[in-house]
Design an enzyme around this catalytic site. Structure first.
Site, PDB file in Angstrom:
ATOM      1  N   VAL A 131      30.099  37.311   9.949  1.00  9.84           N
ATOM      2  CA  VAL A 131      28.757  37.012   9.236  1.00  9.84           C
ATOM      3  C   VAL A 131      28.083  35.861  10.218  1.00  9.84           C
ATOM      4  O   VAL A 131      27.028  36.022  10.688  1.00  9.84           O
ATOM      5  CB  VAL A 131      28.772  36.858   7.879  1.00  9.84           C
ATOM      6  CG1 VAL A 131      27.241  36.591   7.277  1.00  9.84           C
ATOM      7  CG2 VAL A 131      29.157  38.172   7.030  1.00  9.84           C
ATOM      8  N   SER A 175      28.790  36.180  14.612  1.00 11.48           N
ATOM      9  CA  SER A 175      27.885  37.166  15.078  1.00 11.48           C
ATOM     10  C   SER A 175      26.555  36.734  15.399  1.00 11.48           C
ATOM     11  O   SER A 175      26.174  36.969  16.510  1.00 11.48           O
ATOM     12  CB  SER A 175      28.166  38.197  14.234  1.00 11.48           C
ATOM     13  OG  SER A 175      27.593  38.302  13.298  1.00 11.48           O
ATOM     14  N   ARG A 185      40.653  40.678  14.819  1.00 13.95           N
ATOM     15  CA  ARG A 185      40.730  42.049  14.981  1.00 13.95           C
ATOM     16  C   ARG A 185      39.777  42.403  16.172  1.00 13.95           C
ATOM     17  O   ARG A 185      38.627  42.809  16.275  1.00 13.95           O
ATOM     18  CB  ARG A 185      40.191  42.703  13.795  1.00 13.95           C
ATOM     19  CG  ARG A 185      41.106  42.580  12.415  1.00 13.95           C
ATOM     20  CD  ARG A 185      40.694  43.203  11.039  1.00 13.95           C
ATOM     21  NE  ARG A 185      39.605  42.439  10.728  1.00 13.95           N
ATOM     22  CZ  ARG A 185      39.607  41.498   9.843  1.00 13.95           C
ATOM     23  NH1 ARG A 185      40.829  41.120   9.523  1.00 13.95           N
ATOM     24  NH2 ARG A 185      38.543  40.905   9.274  1.00 13.95           N
ATOM     25  N   ILE A 192      19.441  23.922   5.901  1.00 15.77           N
ATOM     26  CA  ILE A 192      18.606  22.784   5.554  1.00 15.77           C
ATOM     27  C   ILE A 192      19.088  21.651   6.104  1.00 15.77           C
ATOM     28  O   ILE A 192      20.265  21.270   6.228  1.00 15.77           O
ATOM     29  CB  ILE A 192      18.854  22.444   3.955  1.00 15.77           C
ATOM     30  CG1 ILE A 192      18.599  23.843   2.994  1.00 15.77           C
ATOM     31  CG2 ILE A 192      17.917  21.299   3.566  1.00 15.77           C
ATOM     32  CD1 ILE A 192      18.722  23.715   1.654  1.00 15.77           C
ATOM     33  N   GLY A 212      25.455  40.740  -2.596  1.00 18.90           N
ATOM     34  CA  GLY A 212      26.271  39.971  -1.467  1.00 18.90           C
ATOM     35  C   GLY A 212      26.259  38.625  -1.480  1.00 18.90           C
ATOM     36  O   GLY A 212      26.496  38.045  -0.558  1.00 18.90           O
ATOM     37  N   ASP A 260      33.560  24.984  -3.800  1.00 17.75           N
ATOM     38  CA  ASP A 260      32.815  24.960  -2.489  1.00 17.75           C
ATOM     39  C   ASP A 260      31.703  23.784  -2.949  1.00 17.75           C
ATOM     40  O   ASP A 260      31.640  22.909  -1.663  1.00 17.75           O
ATOM     41  CB  ASP A 260      31.817  26.147  -2.873  1.00 17.75           C
ATOM     42  CG  ASP A 260      30.880  26.390  -1.292  1.00 17.75           C
ATOM     43  OD1 ASP A 260      31.067  26.474  -0.329  1.00 17.75           O
ATOM     44  OD2 ASP A 260      29.720  25.933  -1.734  1.00 17.75           O
ATOM     45  N   LYS A 265      31.247  20.018  -0.646  1.00 19.43           N
ATOM     46  CA  LYS A 265      29.984  19.596  -0.037  1.00 19.43           C
ATOM     47  C   LYS A 265      29.648  18.168  -0.689  1.00 19.43           C
ATOM     48  O   LYS A 265      28.999  17.265  -0.047  1.00 19.43           O
ATOM     49  CB  LYS A 265      28.812  20.496  -0.618  1.00 19.43           C
ATOM     50  CG  LYS A 265      29.304  21.863   0.339  1.00 19.43           C
ATOM     51  CD  LYS A 265      28.010  23.092  -0.287  1.00 19.43           C
ATOM     52  CE  LYS A 265      28.295  24.339   0.476  1.00 19.43           C
ATOM     53  NZ  LYS A 265      27.571  25.268   0.006  1.00 19.43           N
TER      54      LYS A 265
END
Length: 430
Positions: free
Chosen positions: A16, A19, A49, A138, A189, A203, A207
């Site tokens: 994601v 790319s 892959r 940010i 998503g 997560d 941070k």
């Protein structure tokens, strides 16, 4: 110095985020060359892959040999967006050994092994940039370590995980339960198939470790960060917060002690007043407050995740690393000169909201109040509702040490009149 030759970039990962990095490097080639002072070319893209279609990426650039790619002597900058600890750590180390600078979004690796990465970059005369590791698009880390380099930062407080903010926002605005809100976040998503890293606070804790290290010029590891997720937040907690004129957010809070001799770093859900600017941060957005001696209070707000926003931060770091290659300069390295200890969570002083299930009979309130008094925790307000021999008792305290509140709750659990402790939540931002 490049002697006019193009600067070559190796990209590790093309999902994601990767790319979008590849797309921007290609479509913005002319602008990047003008800003850097030399052409910037994508020299290789390492993937797991190779057969998957990757629009805009030339097939001849695709390789499964990530180690071989970062070992090339002609690579100037390596962009790492594969995440995780290994093989990312080994690949970054190899890149440094071959003289390449590194741009990474790998918060987990930085929180676990940041000092070693800094040391390797310094040893081989390379740069380490990681703006995208904390808050997506940010610009937060660069202001902390460069713009505020002459100031003293005392506190960093913010929402640094978009998934949990979306879930809590939905619970607050629509009345949805936790699992309903999580299901919606997954469908849109915002949440991964396995949301554990987000909803359990891992997560955000990574941070927080990075933020605390930069803000206070000390070393803070993931293990130093107190962590609580949002899986235990209920509709009743949200309703109680609303009655208090508050909302619930998952906050990362990094603080320097008043005497300047230690720091704390923590991640947990908390009630904050609706008047606080963080209360209005909706959906999957992030926002971070920085409080400094001279600059005062600063707020950074924007999209904290997503392919395009994160790629934007990575491109900013890529430009900085490439400029340094052209000029022969170096970016900022680790600043950990204070070497302050990280205090345990028990030393943190804040307010608390405690919900108790108690027997509905005379004397219960005075018995509960006595336990708070015995442990030195002052009560601000009490709300009690009862029916058919059962009652709920909501206590909001004045500021008290976390350890004192923990001891209070343990004693309350042992009372015959207390059927259970329904929830405990800190109150921040007042």
């Amino acid at each position: 110095m490049t002697d006019g030759r193009p600067l070559k970039v190796a990209l590790l990962g093309c999902g994601v985020v990767g790319s979008q990095v590849a797309r921007l490097v290609t479509t913005h080639a002319a602008d990047l060359a003008a800003r850097v002072g030399a052409p910037v070319e994508l020299a290789g893209v390492a993937v797991r892959r190779p057969g998957r279609l990757r629009e805009g990426v030339l097939s001849e650039l695709i390789t499964t040999d990530a180690q071989g790619l970062v070992s090339r002597s002609d690579i100037d900058v390596v962009v790492e967006v594969i995440g995780g600890i290994e093989p990312a750590r080994s690949l970054i180390s190899t890149a440094f050994e071959n003289g390449a600078s590194v741009v990474t979004a790998n918060k987990a690796l930085l929180a676990e092994d940041g000092p070693s990465l800094y040391a390797a970059a310094d040893k081989y005369g390379a740069d380490l940039y990681f703006e995208a590791a904390v808050a997506g698009a940010i610009p937060l880390l660069r202001p902390l370590r460069e713009s505020l380099a002459g100031d003293s930062v005392n506190r960093v407080l913010g929402i640094v995980n978009g998934t949990t903010n979306f879930i809590l926002d939905r619970m607050d605005t629509s009345g949805a339960g936790y699992y309903e809100a999580l299901e919606e976040a997954t469908a849109l998503g915002y949440a991964e198939a396995d949301p554990t890293a987000d909803v359990e606070g891992f997560d955000a804790a990574a941070k927080a470790a990075i933020l605390a290290g930069i803000a206070f010029h000390t070393r803070v590891r993931l293990d130093d960060v107190h962590r609580e997720g949002i899986t235990e937040v209920t509709a009743s907690d949200i309703a109680s917060a609303r009655r208090m004129g508050c909302t619930v957010k998952l906050l990362a809070i990094c603080e320097r002690a008043a005497d300047g001799r230690s720091v704390t770093a923590r991640v947990h859900p908390a009630m904050i007043p609706l008047t606080h600017p963080l209360a209005s941060v909706r959906e999957a957005y992030n926002a971070v407050f920085v409080e400094a001696d001279s600059a005062g209070s600063l707020m950074f707000y924007g999209q904290g995740a997503g392919g395009v926003p994160t790629a934007s931060a990575i491109l900013g770091d890529l430009v900085a690393a490439c400029r340094n290659k052209v000029s022969g300069a170096r970016g900022p390295g680790e600043s950990a000169y204070t070497m302050l200890p990280v205090s345990p969570m028990g030393d943190v002083v804040t307010r608390f909201h405690i919900s108790l299930d108690v027997a509905d009979k005379p004397g219960v309130l005075s018995q509960v109040a006595a336990v708070f008094a015995d442990h030195g925790v002052s009560i601000d307000t009490v709300r009690q509702q009862g029916k058919d021999g059962e009652a709920s008792l909501v206590v909001v305290t004045h500021r008290a040490p976390d350890a004192a509140l923990t001891a209070t709750v343990e004693t309350l659990r042992g009372l015959d009149t207390v059927r259970g402790v329904a929830s405990i939540m800190r109150v921040e931002g007042e």
